[in-house]
Structure formats: C-alpha cells, structure tokens
Design a protein around this motif. Sequence first.
Motif, mmCIF file in Angstrom:
data_model
loop_
_atom_site.group_PDB
_atom_site.id
_atom_site.type_symbol
_atom_site.label_atom_id
_atom_site.label_comp_id
_atom_site.label_asym_id
_atom_site.label_seq_id
_atom_site.Cartn_x
_atom_site.Cartn_y
_atom_site.Cartn_z
ATOM 1 N N VAL A 1 55.943 49.814 43.576
ATOM 2 C CA VAL A 1 54.518 49.830 43.888
ATOM 3 C C VAL A 1 53.858 48.623 43.218
ATOM 4 O O VAL A 1 54.424 48.028 42.299
ATOM 5 N N ARG B 1 49.185 52.908 55.712
ATOM 6 C CA ARG B 1 50.142 52.100 54.958
ATOM 7 C C ARG B 1 49.691 51.852 53.511
ATOM 8 O O ARG B 1 50.501 51.523 52.642
ATOM 9 N N ARG B 2 48.394 52.082 53.272
ATOM 10 C CA ARG B 2 47.875 51.904 51.908
ATOM 11 C C ARG B 2 47.769 53.219 51.147
ATOM 12 O O ARG B 2 47.301 53.226 50.006
ATOM 13 N N TRP B 3 48.198 54.303 51.759
ATOM 14 C CA TRP B 3 48.090 55.593 51.069
ATOM 15 C C TRP B 3 49.092 55.686 49.919
ATOM 16 O O TRP B 3 50.080 54.973 49.858
ATOM 17 N N ALA C 1 61.284 53.306 44.304
ATOM 18 C CA ALA C 1 60.096 52.878 45.031
ATOM 19 C C ALA C 1 59.377 51.857 44.170
ATOM 20 O O ALA C 1 59.156 52.091 42.977
ATOM 21 N N TRP D 1 49.441 53.598 42.759
ATOM 22 C CA TRP D 1 49.390 52.301 43.433
ATOM 23 C C TRP D 1 50.071 52.351 44.788
ATOM 24 O O TRP D 1 50.881 53.230 45.078
ATOM 25 N N GLU D 2 49.776 51.324 45.590
ATOM 26 C CA GLU D 2 50.357 51.255 46.940
ATOM 27 C C GLU D 2 51.847 50.946 46.896
ATOM 28 O O GLU D 2 52.317 50.188 46.043
ATOM 29 N N LEU D 3 52.515 51.468 47.889
ATOM 30 C CA LEU D 3 53.949 51.246 48.035
ATOM 31 C C LEU D 3 54.237 49.854 48.594
ATOM 32 O O LEU D 3 53.673 49.460 49.613
ATOM 33 N N ILE D 4 55.133 49.135 47.921
ATOM 34 C CA ILE D 4 55.653 47.895 48.498
ATOM 35 C C ILE D 4 56.885 48.219 49.335
ATOM 36 O O ILE D 4 56.930 47.895 50.510
ATOM 37 N N ALA D 5 57.839 48.912 48.746
ATOM 38 C CA ALA D 5 59.027 49.313 49.508
ATOM 39 C C ALA D 5 59.835 50.335 48.730
ATOM 40 O O ALA D 5 59.852 50.320 47.503
ATOM 41 N N PRO D 6 60.542 51.206 49.459
ATOM 42 C CA PRO D 6 61.554 52.048 48.825
ATOM 43 C C PRO D 6 62.871 51.277 48.761
ATOM 44 O O PRO D 6 63.031 50.234 49.410
#
Lengths: 168, 168
Positions: free
Chosen positions: B66, A45-47, B64, B47-52
């Motif tokens: 991040v 989930r952090r990728w 997306a 950076w990490e994904l928060i949400a699409p």
Amino acid sequence: MRPIQFLPVASAMLVSLAVAASAHGDEDAKPVSPIYGVSLPDGYRRWELIAPALEGEPLDELRAVVGNRIAMEAYRKGNLPFPDGTVLVKLAWKRTPSPEFEPAAVPGAATTVQVMVKNSRRYAATGGWGFGRFIDGRPVDEAQHRTCFACHEARVKGHDFVFTRLAS
Amino acid sequence: MRPIQFLPVASAMLVSLAVAASAHGDEDAKPVSPIYGVSLPDGYRRWELIAPALEGEPLDELRAVVGNRIAMEAYRKGNLPFPDGTVLVKLAWKRTPSPEFEPAAVPGAATTVQVMVKNSRRYAATGGWGFGRFIDGRPVDEAQHRTCFACHEARVKGHDFVFTRLAS
C-alpha cells in the motif's frame, strides 16, 4: 410556504431525470449485471484493502478485495450482518512470475472485477446481496450470475454470505 | 505585525517539542529501524492498494503493498523517481488454505510489515530510500536491515529501487 412547496417539485424533477437517464442510456448510464442490476461502483480502485487472496488452478489469479467505508466500518467492528450500503469489490489478475525476484508472483493481466452490494430489501431473495461480475467493465452473462449466490449460500452463509475476512 | 511575529515563535516551540519527544522517548515515541530510523507510519492499514503479491517457499506468504497519497499520485502519473515523502508499506501474511473454498488461499498469521520511505537527502547513500522491517511492531535487527538496499539495488535500480508496480 414557498420553500416547502418547492422541495417536492424539485425532488420529482430529479426522480424523473434519473429515470430518464436510466431508461434511455445516456452517457452516464453504466453497464449493470443481469438479474441484480449491479454496476461497478465509482472510485473502487481507491478503496481500502480488506484482504489479498490467491486463487489456484485453473484460474491461477492474485486477488484483492476492497470495501467502501460502510464495509470497512463493519469489518473493523466485527458487525454482522453487513449493513445496507456495504459494497465489496474483488479485483483479480493472472498470477505472473516476477521477472525481478524469482520466488515471487505478481499481478499480470486483469481478469474479472466482482462486486457485492448489500440491500436487504432489494435483494431479499439472495441473502440481501446483489452480485455483479465484470470483464473489461462489461457484465458477464446471466448464466454466470446465476451461480454467485448458490455458492456463497452453500459455503459462507454463517458469515453473511461473504468469504473474505479482514486481514489484520 | 503581531501574527507574522507569532508564527516563527510557535514554529520554534513546536520544533523544540518534537525534538524533545524524539530525544526523550515519551509515550509517543515509536520504534525505529536500525541504520535508517524508519518507523511504522500512522494509519497505513487504510492506505490505498498498489498491488498484491505472492511470495513462494520458504516464506510462503500473501502480501499487499500500500502507499501514501504521494506514492499513489506518483504511481498513477508514472512519475519516477518517486518524490520525497513517498512511503510504501508491504504487509505480509502466511499463505493459508481457505477453509471454505478449496482452490483458494487466504491470509493467515501476519508476519512482517516492511516500509520504504523516500528522502533523497537523508538516504542519499541508499538511492534515497530508508528501509524498515517490523515484526509485531518492532524492528528486526541491523543485520537484516543491511540486506535491504543491496537487493533492491541489484534488481530494481531502473524502477527507482522499487519492486512493486501498480496493479490496474
């Protein structure tokens, strides 16, 4: 000489422990997909994000594909085929209207998490890829897993069997 | 005593250099948004994904959001308001039909990159947030930037002026 003799013994012990853990399903054992034996990778989930996507009816899902470091390096360099060790994970959620901004849709309930693992020897019969489709952390049945490679082979063989491109 | 004395001198020198770089626009100077002075943060694409998200007509974009490490920690802990240092970046692409899988849509051409930076003192008049909207790395005009906070304030004041939730 003692350190040199010690290493194979230690390695053999570790292998034995790993086999025992796998065979006996201790608390560290993770559910694996049928056919392929693919598990959900730790920390995915952090990728980094490869790309978002929208899946239309009937699934009607927002999706995001993320990759491990090996995957991201290959994407950024444009290297195909993907090297062994590449892992791709597709997260999916029901598409839900934003309650705060009418024109937008946002992730609702999580649906499936789908994994592709590159190991050109282990998965030689399926283009070098192992597949896993999970719902609530548990793999779906063998029949569903039988559909993965046929579709990827039919549609994206020319991109090393991978649909997703890096969104830049 | 010498190391203790050395540190403030070095710090003062670094501050002077930073101010000079900012004031004189050397090669490291980055374009900043009107009103807020927000720039595109280094490395945000990793950076990490928060949400699409999906933005409907007329924009018709896949997006997306991040976040930097401070943002992700706050999201995972459910901490509101977001702490100073939080940076959120929304990437956007035209929604394009997948040429390889009919029910899907994928990212096409990149459109805007939008940034929110939390600094509760500097941006006290706008809920603690500075905004930047960029196209091809260049900020859009002041008129567009005047619209950011009014919309966020009207719609998501109760979530510290942030639309996006962590997709888990």
